[in-house]
Each structure stands twice: as C-alpha cells, then as structure tokens.
Design a protein around this motif. Structure first.
Motif, PDB file in Angstrom:
ATOM      1  N   GLY A   1     -10.613 -23.092 -53.759  1.00  0.00           N
ATOM      2  CA  GLY A   1      -9.408 -22.586 -53.110  1.00  0.00           C
ATOM      3  C   GLY A   1      -9.111 -21.134 -53.431  1.00  0.00           C
ATOM      4  N   GLY A   2     -10.158 -20.379 -53.753  1.00  0.00           N
ATOM      5  CA  GLY A   2     -10.005 -18.958 -54.063  1.00  0.00           C
ATOM      6  C   GLY A   2      -9.671 -18.653 -55.502  1.00  0.00           C
ATOM      7  N   PHE A   3      -9.779 -19.662 -56.395  1.00  0.00           N
ATOM      8  CA  PHE A   3      -9.332 -19.476 -57.778  1.00  0.00           C
ATOM      9  C   PHE A   3     -10.056 -18.332 -58.475  1.00  0.00           C
ATOM     10  N   ILE A   4     -11.380 -18.288 -58.379  1.00  0.00           N
ATOM     11  CA  ILE A   4     -12.140 -17.304 -59.132  1.00  0.00           C
ATOM     12  C   ILE A   4     -11.943 -15.889 -58.602  1.00  0.00           C
TER      13      ILE A   4
ATOM     14  N   SER B   1      -1.829 -23.089 -58.689  1.00  0.00           N
ATOM     15  CA  SER B   1      -2.753 -22.208 -59.410  1.00  0.00           C
ATOM     16  C   SER B   1      -3.981 -21.884 -58.571  1.00  0.00           C
ATOM     17  N   GLN B   2      -4.218 -22.667 -57.519  1.00  0.00           N
ATOM     18  CA  GLN B   2      -5.243 -22.308 -56.537  1.00  0.00           C
ATOM     19  C   GLN B   2      -4.591 -21.422 -55.480  1.00  0.00           C
ATOM     20  N   PRO B   3      -5.108 -20.246 -55.214  1.00  0.00           N
ATOM     21  CA  PRO B   3      -4.476 -19.363 -54.229  1.00  0.00           C
ATOM     22  C   PRO B   3      -4.259 -20.017 -52.870  1.00  0.00           C
ATOM     23  N   ILE B   4      -5.077 -20.983 -52.530  1.00  0.00           N
ATOM     24  CA  ILE B   4      -4.915 -21.648 -51.241  1.00  0.00           C
ATOM     25  C   ILE B   4      -3.671 -22.527 -51.221  1.00  0.00           C
TER      26      ILE B   4
ATOM     27  N   ALA C   1     -20.335 -28.435 -62.560  1.00  0.00           N
ATOM     28  CA  ALA C   1     -19.817 -27.434 -63.482  1.00  0.00           C
ATOM     29  C   ALA C   1     -18.310 -27.319 -63.261  1.00  0.00           C
ATOM     30  N   SER C   2     -17.765 -26.120 -63.290  1.00  0.00           N
ATOM     31  CA  SER C   2     -16.314 -25.944 -63.144  1.00  0.00           C
ATOM     32  C   SER C   2     -16.009 -24.459 -63.072  1.00  0.00           C
ATOM     33  N   ILE C   3     -14.827 -24.135 -62.529  1.00  0.00           N
ATOM     34  CA  ILE C   3     -14.364 -22.758 -62.596  1.00  0.00           C
ATOM     35  C   ILE C   3     -14.272 -22.290 -64.047  1.00  0.00           C
TER      36      ILE C   3
ATOM     37  N   CYS D   1     -32.409 -27.553 -58.057  1.00  0.00           N
ATOM     38  CA  CYS D   1     -31.291 -27.822 -58.946  1.00  0.00           C
ATOM     39  C   CYS D   1     -30.186 -26.804 -58.699  1.00  0.00           C
ATOM     40  N   ASN D   2     -29.004 -27.299 -58.380  1.00  0.00           N
ATOM     41  CA  ASN D   2     -27.841 -26.455 -58.146  1.00  0.00           C
ATOM     42  C   ASN D   2     -26.641 -27.038 -58.887  1.00  0.00           C
ATOM     43  N   SER D   3     -25.568 -26.287 -58.889  1.00  0.00           N
ATOM     44  CA  SER D   3     -24.331 -26.792 -59.478  1.00  0.00           C
ATOM     45  C   SER D   3     -23.144 -26.458 -58.586  1.00  0.00           C
ATOM     46  N   ILE D   4     -22.077 -27.213 -58.787  1.00  0.00           N
ATOM     47  CA  ILE D   4     -20.819 -27.004 -58.082  1.00  0.00           C
ATOM     48  C   ILE D   4     -19.759 -26.688 -59.134  1.00  0.00           C
ATOM     49  N   SER D   5     -18.890 -25.727 -58.835  1.00  0.00           N
ATOM     50  CA  SER D   5     -17.798 -25.382 -59.747  1.00  0.00           C
ATOM     51  C   SER D   5     -16.453 -25.583 -59.055  1.00  0.00           C
ATOM     52  N   PRO D   6     -15.900 -26.776 -59.164  1.00  0.00           N
ATOM     53  CA  PRO D   6     -14.590 -27.022 -58.544  1.00  0.00           C
ATOM     54  C   PRO D   6     -13.458 -26.402 -59.353  1.00  0.00           C
ATOM     55  N   ALA D   7     -12.369 -26.090 -58.665  1.00  0.00           N
ATOM     56  CA  ALA D   7     -11.102 -25.849 -59.332  1.00  0.00           C
ATOM     57  C   ALA D   7     -10.442 -27.221 -59.520  1.00  0.00           C
TER      58      ALA D   7
END
Length: 254
Positions: free
Chosen positions: A247-250, A211-214, A137-139, A176-182
């Motif tokens: 990286g803390g985006f959400i 744009s990623q807080p990290i 998935a995605s942010i 079934c799972n998903s990953i949401s990368p920034a």
C-alpha cells in the motif's frame, strides 16, 4: 492463465491468514495442496474446504523448526513443484526488550523453519529439473519498524536467503522470490490488538490501517494473488526478486 494444474504445492502455516488464502487459491487453480502446520485442526479445516470445492490436498502436522520432521514430511510427499514458506511468528520489542529466549524463538520458526523447508524441498526440485519457491518476507526487511527488532532480523534473513537460493540454483531451473507485505488484516492481527490493546482496539486498528499510505491494511486474498503469479509458469522469467505489496508503505511514507 495462471493454471497450477498437475502441480504439487507445499505451503507452511497454511491453516489461517495469508497461508490459508494461498492454499485455497492455489487449489482453485488446480494444484494439489500440502499444508505443513502445527495447528492440525486449522489445517484440516482448510483441506476440508479445498476438497469440498473438488480440490485435492493433505495436512501434515510438523514443527518447521525441527529439521528431521520437515525432511520426513517432504520425503513422504515425494514431489514438490512449489514451496511457499509462509509460517512465521512475531515479537514486539526493541533490542533491550528482546531476551535471548525471544530471539531464539523467532529465529527457530522464521529463519530456521524456512531454511529447513528449503533444505528438504530443493533436492526434490533438483531431481525434477524445476521448481518455484516463494518466501514470505516483510516491509520490516527493508525499513525500520519500531519495536520489531527480532522480527525485522528474521525477515531480513528471509530476504537474503531468497536471493542466495535464487542465485545458487539458476542452473537447476529453480526460481526463488520473496514477497514483502505491509500489515495484512488476518486473525493474527485481531488477536494481537485484542491482547496488547484491549481498551482501545478500534483506535489501534485505525492507526495500523492508516500506516499504509493507501489508507488500509491489505487482505490475504491480495497477497495470495501475487503469490499465484510468482509461482505460476507465467512468471518463468522472474527469479531473485522481492516484491513489496504494501500500500505504498516503503516508498510513500514521507
């Protein structure tokens, strides 16, 4: 821990970027890798790298948007323990700058493509009595991202499909799972910047990183490490969950 020995893993879009990192890591952990990829040269290069490190794998040329082609590939593989739906494309534009053709193109690959692979893989997993599915998935499935209307639509669909499949196949021992990368630093990102911002590439790269807080983009290997955990037996108690790796985006962009 996190051994994938004797497991068969199918990874779509495994010829580059995140998909390549997942394929290489899963192979190192003992899985036999099957890459479904339109770019057969890139896929074959990854398989060559896997085999040179004493791993096993095979590349399959197929368009995930074409259901019969996908079903044929999965039936030829025969047994699937792990499916990673990673193949995807992007589009820049808000609603008014998203044509019907743009929307169809994104939908066919990102949404229908994932559905086609699920449609082909789940019966094989049911027959085996178990399976692990991971959808990318995605942010953008969780927060508003400027000028990403079609892409956000597609990743929201990925999130919803993941939850639906997780619920429907509990009794079949299919997780079934998903990953949401920034933003993750891949060749795709470099190509996107070069194409759209040829005169200020360094500035745009820095802006996207911050744009990623990290303070930086993610690395494909970091996404692959989370994918390995979620597809391993150590994660056998985890299903129906989306994992932001951002990286803390959400949560921290305020």
């Amino acid at each position: 821990m996190f051994s994938l020995k004797n497991k068969i893993a199918v990874i779509t879009g495994g010829g580059s970027g995140i998909g390549k990192a997942i394929a290489l890591l899963f192979a190192r952990q003992g899985a036999t890798i099957h890459i479904i990829e339109l770019n057969t040269d890139a896929a074959n290069d990854v398989i060559t790298e896997i085999k040179s490190a004493s791993g096993n794998g095979q590349a399959h040329a197929a368009n995930v948007a074409e259901q019969q082609s996908v079903v044929n590939v999965f039936n030829a593989i025969g047994k699937v323990d792990i499916l990673v739906n990673n193949a995807g494309i992007a589009h820049v534009g808000n609603l008014e700058r998203t044509s019907e053709a743009d929307l169809d193109r994104i939908y066919n690959v990102n949404v229908k493509g994932a559905y086609n692979c699920l449609f082909a893989a789940v019966p094989l997993m049911k027959a085996a009595g178990k399976g692990a599915i991971l959808n990318m998935a995605s942010i953008a499935a969780h927060v508003g991202i400027s000028d990403r209307f079609a892409y956000s639509m597609s990743k929201g669909a990925i999130y919803a499909m993941s939850m639906s499949v997780a619920r429907d196949y509990l009794a079949d021992n299919i997780r079934c799972n998903s990953i949401s990368p920034a933003r993750v630093h891949t060749p795709f990102v470099d190509g996107f910047i070069a194409k759209n911002y040829p005169d200020n590439q360094a500035e745009i790269f820095a802006k996207l990183s911050k744009s990623q807080p990290i303070g930086r983009m993610g690395q494909p290997d970091e996404i692959a490490a989370l994918a390995l955990y979620l597809c391993s037996d150590e994660a056998s108690f985890i299903t129906g969950v989306d994992y932001p790796i951002d990286g803390g985006f959400i949560t921290l962009n305020n």
